[in-house]
Scaffold this motif. Sequence first.
Motif, PDB file in Angstrom:
ATOM      1  N   TYR A   1     -95.582 -73.266  61.836  1.00 55.28           N
ATOM      2  CA  TYR A   1     -94.168 -73.453  61.206  1.00 55.28           C
ATOM      3  C   TYR A   1     -94.152 -72.340  59.972  1.00 55.28           C
ATOM      4  O   TYR A   1     -93.007 -71.712  59.961  1.00 55.28           O
ATOM      5  CB  TYR A   1     -93.641 -74.937  60.752  1.00 55.28           C
TER       6      TYR A   1
ATOM      7  N   VAL B   1     -87.765 -66.587  60.437  1.00 60.29           N
ATOM      8  CA  VAL B   1     -86.905 -67.134  61.262  1.00 60.29           C
ATOM      9  C   VAL B   1     -86.267 -68.505  60.214  1.00 60.29           C
ATOM     10  O   VAL B   1     -87.268 -68.916  59.291  1.00 60.29           O
ATOM     11  CB  VAL B   1     -87.927 -68.137  62.280  1.00 60.29           C
TER      12      VAL B   1
ATOM     13  N   THR C   1     -85.174 -72.161  58.844  1.00 57.81           N
ATOM     14  CA  THR C   1     -85.864 -73.348  58.950  1.00 57.81           C
ATOM     15  C   THR C   1     -85.409 -74.228  60.206  1.00 57.81           C
ATOM     16  O   THR C   1     -86.330 -74.697  60.995  1.00 57.81           O
ATOM     17  CB  THR C   1     -85.422 -74.394  57.674  1.00 57.81           C
ATOM     18  N   ALA C   2     -84.268 -74.411  60.404  1.00 53.80           N
ATOM     19  CA  ALA C   2     -83.747 -75.181  61.760  1.00 53.80           C
ATOM     20  C   ALA C   2     -84.354 -74.560  62.853  1.00 53.80           C
ATOM     21  O   ALA C   2     -84.824 -75.401  63.783  1.00 53.80           O
ATOM     22  CB  ALA C   2     -82.247 -75.373  61.624  1.00 53.80           C
ATOM     23  N   GLU C   3     -84.188 -73.354  62.897  1.00 52.76           N
ATOM     24  CA  GLU C   3     -84.803 -72.701  64.246  1.00 52.76           C
ATOM     25  C   GLU C   3     -86.204 -72.642  64.377  1.00 52.76           C
ATOM     26  O   GLU C   3     -86.915 -73.079  65.656  1.00 52.76           O
ATOM     27  CB  GLU C   3     -84.352 -71.172  64.145  1.00 52.76           C
ATOM     28  N   ALA C   4     -87.366 -72.567  63.357  1.00 51.75           N
ATOM     29  CA  ALA C   4     -88.496 -72.953  63.236  1.00 51.75           C
ATOM     30  C   ALA C   4     -88.878 -73.984  63.759  1.00 51.75           C
ATOM     31  O   ALA C   4     -89.877 -74.417  64.377  1.00 51.75           O
ATOM     32  CB  ALA C   4     -89.140 -72.212  61.942  1.00 51.75           C
ATOM     33  N   CYS C   5     -88.206 -75.153  63.170  1.00 53.14           N
ATOM     34  CA  CYS C   5     -88.265 -76.684  63.446  1.00 53.14           C
ATOM     35  C   CYS C   5     -88.198 -76.912  64.881  1.00 53.14           C
ATOM     36  O   CYS C   5     -89.174 -77.551  65.576  1.00 53.14           O
ATOM     37  CB  CYS C   5     -87.517 -77.631  62.650  1.00 53.14           C
ATOM     38  N   LYS C   6     -87.241 -76.117  65.511  1.00 54.20           N
ATOM     39  CA  LYS C   6     -86.881 -76.541  66.873  1.00 54.20           C
ATOM     40  C   LYS C   6     -87.977 -76.098  67.891  1.00 54.20           C
ATOM     41  O   LYS C   6     -88.359 -76.507  68.872  1.00 54.20           O
ATOM     42  CB  LYS C   6     -85.542 -75.718  67.215  1.00 54.20           C
ATOM     43  N   ILE C   7     -88.403 -74.614  67.463  1.00 55.64           N
ATOM     44  CA  ILE C   7     -89.398 -73.950  68.076  1.00 55.64           C
ATOM     45  C   ILE C   7     -90.725 -74.740  68.010  1.00 55.64           C
ATOM     46  O   ILE C   7     -91.349 -75.066  69.281  1.00 55.64           O
ATOM     47  CB  ILE C   7     -89.676 -72.682  67.680  1.00 55.64           C
TER      48      ILE C   7
END
Length: 406
Positions: A24, A32, A34-40
């Motif tokens: 992360y 990237v 925060t929301a996109e990194a958490c989803k990945i």
Amino acid sequence: MDFEIRDRSVIQGRRRLTREREAYLALVGQGVGTAEACKIVGINIRTGRRWRNGRNPTGRERAAAPITATASPSVRGRFLNEDERLHIADRHRERATVRQIAAELGRDPSTISRELRRNAHPVSGDYRPHAAQARAQARRPHPKISKIAASPELRQAVQDGLNLKWSPEQIVRRLRRDFPDRPELHVTHETIYQTLYVQGRGELRRELTKALRTGRAMRRPRRQAQQRTPRMATEMVMISERPAEADDRAVPGHWEGDLIIGKDGRSAIGTLVERHTRYVMLVHLPLGRTADLVRDALIATVAHLPTHLRRSLTWDQGIEMSLHQQFSIATDTPVFFCDPHSPWQRGSNENTNGLLRQYFPKSTDLSAHDSERLDAVAVELNGRPRKTLGWDTPAERFAKLLAETS
């Protein structure tokens, strides 16, 4: 990456959580969101925000293994940056020691200790990375007002000197002499240059740069040696690669060359000195000293010499020898170049040039002398007895070499 992307977060244990946390932080470091990194990575967005903002971990996160140094910022300077402060906040709330945090960031332990002491909240004592970054930036010293801007009297004195076309050094020296007991009027010449050239300073009028001898409105920095444009079209072979037999002067045929320059640099005479016998040959350059003219004149001068008396030619790094490779091909004589600002590497030639000034004074037009005059001067120099030759003359020693050849 070895982690798997999941639709919903499930506690996976200490090792799994650490790997996801590293992934992360790496994604966030690449830009990237925060929301996109958490989803990945497959974590809850609140967990990602907690990791990023340094909030108190809960549950098993408190017992998670330390982030390795690979997760720490790869680029750092003299001062701690915001990413490093985020890492400090995370590890500090995980009860990591100062030395552990310092080892992970590659910093001195005293740096971490001082950071936690100086930039924590002044009331609660909590360490928040973003607030700590703001405190550190606010504490940084700001550029102070220059001495010339702070003193109208000094500014006027400098401007008056520039209007009289005085150099900055002349201005500061005169101020120190005229006002020895007033240090507020003492500056360095570099301060004056800075106020003239640095945009946004505004202490002195920019039009005053016209009063400088260069007349430049912009300062031109000196280029480093590796940035300079090569003076020669082909690569130079330096004197360090010259055959060792030339150094002790025991073997004849090694020459030193240079130009003596006339008035305003518009005329020149080439000089060649043989290192073994000190024999002098003068090169006629009636049309100038461009590279092609010097090349042709040197070829014509040394062409009549026997092969064994054309072993090498040593020259300085003057641009007139930029066609040295063509000269070498035509005469089968390699050319070696001296190091910059090292005239002693052509000692015989420098000495001869000094003697020639008796015949060709400085600031005179050397193109007025024809080839017959140059030959006559060379005959006189070669006819002088030399102490270094056991009071033989260079002409006598050179004649012996020619006789041995024939």
